[in-house]
Design a protein around this motif. Structure first.
Motif, PDB file in Angstrom:
ATOM      1  N   HIS A 168       0.785  -1.275  -0.063  1.00 14.01           N
ATOM      2  CA  HIS A 168      -0.012   0.120   0.130  1.00 14.01           C
ATOM      3  C   HIS A 168       0.999   1.367  -0.016  1.00 14.01           C
ATOM      4  CE1 HIS A 168      -3.279  -2.728   0.857  1.00 14.01           C
ATOM      5  NE2 HIS A 168      -2.607  -3.053   1.804  1.00 14.01           N
ATOM      6  N   LEU A 169       1.917   1.148  -0.701  1.00 14.78           N
ATOM      7  CA  LEU A 169       2.898   2.300  -0.926  1.00 14.78           C
ATOM      8  C   LEU A 169       2.318   3.321  -1.871  1.00 14.78           C
ATOM      9  CD1 LEU A 169       6.104   0.961  -0.120  1.00 14.78           C
ATOM     10  CD2 LEU A 169       5.018   2.141   1.395  1.00 14.78           C
ATOM     11  N   ASN A 170       2.583   4.401  -2.074  1.00 14.96           N
ATOM     12  CA  ASN A 170       2.104   5.620  -2.979  1.00 14.96           C
ATOM     13  C   ASN A 170       3.085   5.196  -4.253  1.00 14.96           C
ATOM     14  OD1 ASN A 170       1.990   7.754  -4.756  1.00 14.96           O
ATOM     15  ND2 ASN A 170       1.143   8.868  -3.129  1.00 14.96           N
ATOM     16  N   GLU A 171       2.360   4.767  -5.326  1.00 18.56           N
ATOM     17  CA  GLU A 171       3.116   4.184  -6.394  1.00 18.56           C
ATOM     18  C   GLU A 171       3.551   5.340  -7.308  1.00 18.56           C
ATOM     19  OE1 GLU A 171       1.163   1.296  -8.783  1.00 18.56           O
ATOM     20  OE2 GLU A 171      -0.694   1.169  -7.273  1.00 18.56           O
ATOM     21  N   ASP A 172       2.919   6.354  -7.175  1.00 24.04           N
ATOM     22  CA  ASP A 172       3.499   7.751  -8.041  1.00 24.04           C
ATOM     23  C   ASP A 172       4.755   8.397  -7.718  1.00 24.04           C
ATOM     24  OD1 ASP A 172       1.283   7.739  -9.723  1.00 24.04           O
ATOM     25  OD2 ASP A 172       0.073   9.035  -8.571  1.00 24.04           O
TER      26      ASP A 172
END
Length: 270
Positions: free
Chosen positions: A45-49
């Motif tokens: 659930h890490l920020n992909e951007d």
């Protein structure tokens, strides 16, 4: 009849541009590594951007750092051939340089964006060693990263395909396929880390990365000792062997020290 024919290091020509197999293997390795890392990052659930932004900077920094590292330790040659410094398609990049450059950038990036550097390194580590294993086949195509003179009988005894045996005929003699030894070691490390990564109560945060460092540096110490094209320091010391010892010892000490901290998070629970 056994044929001694080296493979063409150039895959295709796009007009005046020669596309080398070396670059194709490196690019393929990087793309697979990014894909697998992003899958794991999404699971956590890490920020992909933000991570894509980091990757877009980390890759060119790694390539430039790898080349700088190589050129520095081969400066006796490149000071007289300055025009060849940028010719990385002919080989001449050092993975330790790439790891140092990219590692420093990732640390800075994580600090700036308030990310856990250990978590990011754990995500990247298995795919990095996989990419290293694939990248060694670029050395194979360039007929570099080979070992001492050996015999045809020895290579055949290893049950290698004729394609590899032919390519190991270099400068009038058969050579030890040290690129292959390291590639198999790296890919074995990738498989083990991927299998054990989610084992309950096995890894704590940061230990996948530290295990990668120890696994790679241990194998690299021995394969480097077999090579005939090592970067050297004074007194005949191989740069990569010395660095491998330092990295292995430091990673082991850090792992033991961090294990005493009961606040560490189990990786499986991330």
């Amino acid at each position: 009849m056994f044929s001694i024919l080296a493979l063409n290091p150039v895959a295709i020509h796009l007009g005046p541009i020669a596309v080398h197999w070396y670059g194709i293997f490196i690019a393929a390795a990087v793309l697979i590594a990014v894909y697998l890392s992003m899958k794991e990052a999404k699971r956590q659930h890490l920020n992909e951007d933000i991570l894509y932004d980091m990757i877009l900077w980390a890759i060119p920094i790694a390539i430039i750092s790898a080349r700088i590292y190589y050129v520095v330790f081969q400066w006796g040659y490149y000071q007289h051939h300055l025009d060849e410094i940028v010719q990385i398609w002919d080989g001449g990049i050092a993975i330790y340089g790439a790891l140092i450059g990219a590692g420093l950038f990732i640390w800075w990036f994580c600090f700036k964006h308030h990310l856990s550097v250990w978590q990011i390194l754990d995500i990247a580590a298995p795919t990095v060693i996989m990419a290293q294993g694939i990248g060694r086949w670029g050395n194979f195509m360039n007929q570099e990263a080979f070992g001492a003179v050996t015999s045809l009988h020895f290579l055949q005894h290893l049950h290698l395909p004729s394609l590899i045996i032919n390519q190991m005929f270099i400068s009038g003699a058969y050579r030890q396929p040290t690129f292959l030894y390291e590639s198999l070691w790296d890919l074995s490390g990738f498989a083990l880390l991927m299998i054990m990564r989610h084992a309950p109560q096995f890894f704590k945060r940061g230990e996948i990365f530290l295990s990668y460092v120890m696994w790679y540096s241990f194998g690299r110490f021995f394969t480097e000792g077999m090579r005939t094209d090592s970067l050297m320091l004074f007194g005949g010391i191989r740069v990569s062997q010395l660095l491998s010892i330092v990295l292995f010892v430091v990673a082991l000490i850090v792992l033991i020290y961090r294990r005493k901290n009961d606040q560490l998070v189990w990786y499986y629970n991330i």
